[in-house]
Design a protein around this motif. Structure first.
Motif, short mmCIF file in Angstrom:
data_model
loop_
_atom_site.label_atom_id
_atom_site.label_comp_id
_atom_site.label_asym_id
_atom_site.label_seq_id
_atom_site.Cartn_x
_atom_site.Cartn_y
_atom_site.Cartn_z
N ILE A 210 -32.95 -39.21 76.32
CA ILE A 210 -32.23 -40.37 76.85
C ILE A 210 -33.24 -41.48 77.06
CG2 ILE A 210 -31.35 -41.23 79.06
CD1 ILE A 210 -29.35 -39.10 79.13
N TYR A 211 -32.92 -42.68 76.57
CA TYR A 211 -33.80 -43.84 76.75
C TYR A 211 -33.05 -44.84 77.61
CZ TYR A 211 -37.60 -47.03 75.53
OH TYR A 211 -38.70 -47.85 75.59
N VAL A 212 -33.50 -44.98 78.87
CA VAL A 212 -32.87 -45.90 79.82
C VAL A 212 -33.52 -47.26 79.68
CG1 VAL A 212 -32.50 -46.39 82.26
CG2 VAL A 212 -32.33 -44.04 81.44
N SER A 213 -32.73 -48.30 79.47
CA SER A 213 -33.29 -49.64 79.32
C SER A 213 -32.23 -50.70 79.55
CB SER A 213 -33.88 -49.81 77.91
OG SER A 213 -34.48 -51.08 77.77
N HIS A 214 -32.68 -51.91 79.92
CA HIS A 214 -31.77 -53.05 79.92
C HIS A 214 -32.09 -53.99 78.78
CE1 HIS A 214 -34.95 -54.61 82.83
NE2 HIS A 214 -34.99 -55.46 81.82
N ASP A 215 -33.06 -53.60 77.92
CA ASP A 215 -33.51 -54.46 76.83
C ASP A 215 -32.93 -53.97 75.50
OD1 ASP A 215 -34.91 -55.89 74.88
OD2 ASP A 215 -36.69 -56.06 76.13
N LEU A 216 -31.90 -54.63 75.03
CA LEU A 216 -31.23 -54.21 73.81
C LEU A 216 -32.12 -54.28 72.58
CD1 LEU A 216 -27.61 -55.59 74.22
CD2 LEU A 216 -28.18 -53.33 73.37
N ALA A 217 -33.01 -55.26 72.53
CA ALA A 217 -33.90 -55.40 71.38
C ALA A 217 -34.88 -54.23 71.30
CB ALA A 217 -34.65 -56.72 71.44
N VAL A 218 -35.34 -53.72 72.44
CA VAL A 218 -36.21 -52.54 72.47
C VAL A 218 -35.41 -51.30 72.08
CG1 VAL A 218 -37.46 -50.99 74.02
CG2 VAL A 218 -37.88 -53.44 74.12
N VAL A 219 -34.23 -51.17 72.65
CA VAL A 219 -33.36 -50.03 72.35
C VAL A 219 -33.07 -49.95 70.84
CG1 VAL A 219 -30.94 -49.32 72.57
CG2 VAL A 219 -32.30 -49.79 74.61
N ALA A 220 -32.89 -51.11 70.21
CA ALA A 220 -32.59 -51.15 68.78
C ALA A 220 -33.67 -50.45 67.95
CB ALA A 220 -32.43 -52.59 68.31
N GLN A 221 -34.91 -50.44 68.45
CA GLN A 221 -36.03 -49.88 67.68
C GLN A 221 -36.14 -48.36 67.79
OE1 GLN A 221 -37.03 -52.30 65.87
NE2 GLN A 221 -35.89 -53.64 67.27
N THR A 240 -26.25 -47.15 66.90
CA THR A 240 -26.98 -48.36 67.28
C THR A 240 -26.58 -49.57 66.44
OG1 THR A 240 -28.85 -47.08 68.10
CG2 THR A 240 -29.29 -49.36 67.51
N ALA A 241 -26.56 -49.41 65.12
CA ALA A 241 -26.23 -50.54 64.24
C ALA A 241 -24.81 -51.03 64.49
CB ALA A 241 -26.40 -50.13 62.78
N ASP A 242 -23.87 -50.10 64.74
CA ASP A 242 -22.48 -50.51 65.00
C ASP A 242 -22.37 -51.32 66.29
OD1 ASP A 242 -21.58 -49.29 62.71
OD2 ASP A 242 -20.99 -47.43 63.72
N ILE A 243 -23.06 -50.87 67.35
CA ILE A 243 -23.00 -51.59 68.62
C ILE A 243 -23.62 -52.98 68.48
CG2 ILE A 243 -23.89 -51.64 71.00
CD1 ILE A 243 -21.66 -49.64 70.72
N LEU A 244 -24.73 -53.07 67.77
CA LEU A 244 -25.43 -54.36 67.65
C LEU A 244 -24.67 -55.34 66.76
CD1 LEU A 244 -29.14 -53.17 67.25
CD2 LEU A 244 -28.01 -53.99 69.31
N LEU A 532 -33.06 -57.94 67.47
CA LEU A 532 -31.88 -57.07 67.50
C LEU A 532 -31.63 -56.50 66.10
CD1 LEU A 532 -29.43 -59.07 69.81
CD2 LEU A 532 -30.45 -56.84 70.29
N ASP A 533 -32.62 -55.80 65.58
CA ASP A 533 -32.58 -55.27 64.22
C ASP A 533 -33.29 -53.92 64.24
OD1 ASP A 533 -32.88 -54.62 61.58
OD2 ASP A 533 -34.16 -56.32 61.07
N PRO A 534 -32.59 -52.81 63.99
CA PRO A 534 -33.21 -51.48 64.05
C PRO A 534 -34.39 -51.30 63.09
CG PRO A 534 -30.82 -51.28 64.06
CD PRO A 534 -31.13 -52.72 63.77
N ALA A 535 -34.48 -52.14 62.06
CA ALA A 535 -35.58 -52.00 61.09
C ALA A 535 -36.79 -52.86 61.46
CB ALA A 535 -35.09 -52.39 59.70
N TRP A 536 -36.67 -53.66 62.53
CA TRP A 536 -37.73 -54.62 62.85
C TRP A 536 -39.10 -53.97 63.06
CZ3 TRP A 536 -40.56 -54.92 67.48
CH2 TRP A 536 -41.40 -56.03 67.59
#
Length: 553
Positions: A210-221, A240-244, A532-536
């Motif tokens: 579980i990864y707890v965060s309020h930072d969506l850009a970090v979560v995306a990675q 992740t991609a669907d939510i973003l 906000l890109d999982p490939a970043w």
């Protein structure tokens, strides 16, 4: 396929100071497969950490798991007796904290702390544990992996300590990891290094977590799936991609919109501020710590020969990695940490280097708001006491006009007047920071130094604070010096931006120039802001060491 973690109908209750019982987690279901990372996101108080902690069968003081099951590899952690739960913690499920500094004992060498869980659970011989620890240090891209364990916690950087906390969690070979906001306090370049290290180790060991965060850009990675929480309930969940890209719930879309704050409306392009125009003129300031040498300079120089100017009603941002001297410079400007060279001119008058050598009027006009409202506000005082003190000190207000002004200040920072009799512990993080800011406004200042005031806040609350600062600036003609490692926040509110590296000012740019930075270090900083890109992260190509070598020439 059976999930490694299976949460069903989880309910958690909390008891308030007044004895009232409230439900804070309301029937949550969650599954995590082997090798899968699920992110829990939401604003402060949404229940992210509370849910994560139940994986260890744990509820914080004042809280109680009152319903549902939390199965780890088929075993319900809630139903287990405490002795059996203790045998699981650290061995089969482990925790990486938000503040690694608080997790380490400063008096014990790093290696002894990393392998302590192996000794407690008897997982393997200690020599084997030391060899495994060194292998983990290497896998986590730590410098000098063979010898870093011989150091004490204060002898490594914050980013290194965060990776060492991950090594401590991984040493016993757990199946599940809890990551509790582990990069929130890190600057952007360090965050990139830590995220890369986490990703590589998670993949190599097939860790579920579980990864707890309020930072969506970090979560995306780092996350395979995202669960969006609000007020203890799941609002939306998906890949992740669907939510973003295709968020369905309005609250999720609000979180996504808050990732990029609205930009500061600039009526004119920022230009070089002359000494005559400057409200604040910092000239060739050097600041340090430790005993003085024979030449009068301190043993450690944290800020070296920095000059900057801020015009009336304008905003200056100061950015750079942790340890670059941002907060030290802020304290020198405020007179908290006197510089050993250079000086500060405010509104045409040279200020005393120390606050004790400044007049009450000079102190009133230049205020500072600190990063952590938790430590900046007196826990024993009510909001009314906290705001009333500067009104009495600076303005000599009697009780009745002081009370009326406190109501006005609460209105200004958009807090309900009903909060005036509460103490800081009874407020949310965002509310505490608003009180912290209202206290500075009580002085009726001309300039406010804001030192990382949004770094501990979730994106929605941080965006609201930034909007509030802009509104107050328009109404009160305030100027700000805004210190932050959140580059998007600085870009959103500042007219000019100073870039610092190892105590020196290396560049001054406008927000418009952030799209095309020229200095290699500024390029490194700006390229390190997650997208906000999982490939970043996988696509990012940088050479930080080469840039740092260039800066030291």
């Amino acid at each position: 396929m059976t999930s490694l973690v299976q949460i069903r109908g989880l309910r958690v209750e909390a008891t308030t100071d007044s004895g009232r019982t409230i439900e804070i987690i309301k029937g949550v279901d969650l599954d995590i497969a082997e090798g899968e990372i699920v992110a829990l996101i939401g604003e402060s108080g949404s229940g992210k950490t509370t849910i994560a902690m139940t994986l260890m069968g744990y509820a914080r003081a004042g809280c109680k798991i009152v319903g549902g099951s939390v199965a780890l590899d088929g075993v319900d952690m809630v139903a287990l007796p405490e002795k059996a739960r203790a045998a699981v913690r650290g061995a089969r499920i482990a925790y990486v904290p938000q503040s690694a500094a608080a997790a380490f004992n400063p008096a014990i060498r790093i290696m002894d702390q990393v392998i302590e869980v192996v000794r407690i659970h008897g997982v393997m011989p200690l020599e084997e544990a030391r060899s495994k620890a060194v292998a983990l240090f290497r896998a986590l891209s730590l410098p000098s992996p063979d010898t870093i364990g011989d150091r004490y916690p204060h002898q490594v950087s914050g980013g290194q300590l965060q990776r060492l906390a991950a090594a401590m969690a991984l040493i016993a070979g757990p199946k599940v990891l809890i990551f509790d906001e582990p990069t929130t306090a890190l600057d952007v370049t360090t965050q990139v290094e830590v995220l890369r290290a986490f990703k590589s180790v998670i993949a190599a060991h097939r860790i579920a977590g579980i990864y707890v965060s309020h930072d969506l850009a970090v979560v995306a990675q780092i996350a395979d799936r995202i669960v969006v929480l609000r007020n203890g309930e799941v609002q939306e969940a998906g890949a992740t991609a669907d939510i973003l890209e295709r968020a369905q719930h309005p609250y999720t879309r609000q979180l996504l919109a808050a990732v990029t704050p609205h930009h500061h409306a600039r009526t004119t392009l920022a230009a070089e501020v002359t000494a005559a125009e400057a409200l604040l003129d910092v000239h060739e300031v050097s600041v340090g710590y430790g005993p003085l040498r024979s030449d009068g300079s301190p043993a450690i120089v944290a800020v070296e020969n920095v000059s900057l100017r801020v015009a009336r009603g304008r905003n200056l941002g100061i950015i750079g990695e942790s340890g670059c001297g941002k907060s030290t410079l802020a304290r020198a400007i405020a007179g908290i940490l006197p510089p050993f060279a250079g000086g500060v001119v405010f509104d045409g008058h040279e200020l005393g280097r120390s606050a004790r050598h400044r007049s009450a009027e000079q102190l009133r006009q230049l205020q500072i708001v600190f990063q952590h409202a938790d430590t900046a506000l007196n826990p024993a005082q009510t909001v009314e006491d906290i705001l009333g003190r500067p009104l009495a000190f600076y303005h000599g207000m009697a009780r009745k006009p002081r009370s009326a002004r406190i109501d006005q200040l609460l209105d200004m920072v958009k807090l309900p007047r009903s909060l005036r009799l509460r103490r800081p512990a009874e407020l949310s993080g965002g509310q505490k920071q608003r009180v912290n800011f209202a206290r500075a406004l009580a002085a009726d200042p001309k300039l406010i130094v804001c030192d990382e005031i949004t770094s501990a806040l979730d994106t929605v609350v941080a965006a609201a604070i930034i909007d509030l600062l802009k509104e107050l600036q328009r109404e009160l003609d305030l100027a700000y010096v805004f210190i932050s490692h959140d580059l998007s926040v600085v870009e959103a509110i500042c007219d000019d931006i100073v870039v610092m590296y190892r105590g020196r000012k290396i560049e001054q740019i406008t927000p418009e120039a952030m799209a095309r930075p020229e200095h290699p270090y500024t390029k490194l900083l700006l390229s390190s802001v997650p997208k906000l890109d999982p490939a970043w992260l996988d696509d990012l190509r940088q050479d930080p060491e080469q840039v740092r070598e260039y800066c030291q020439r």
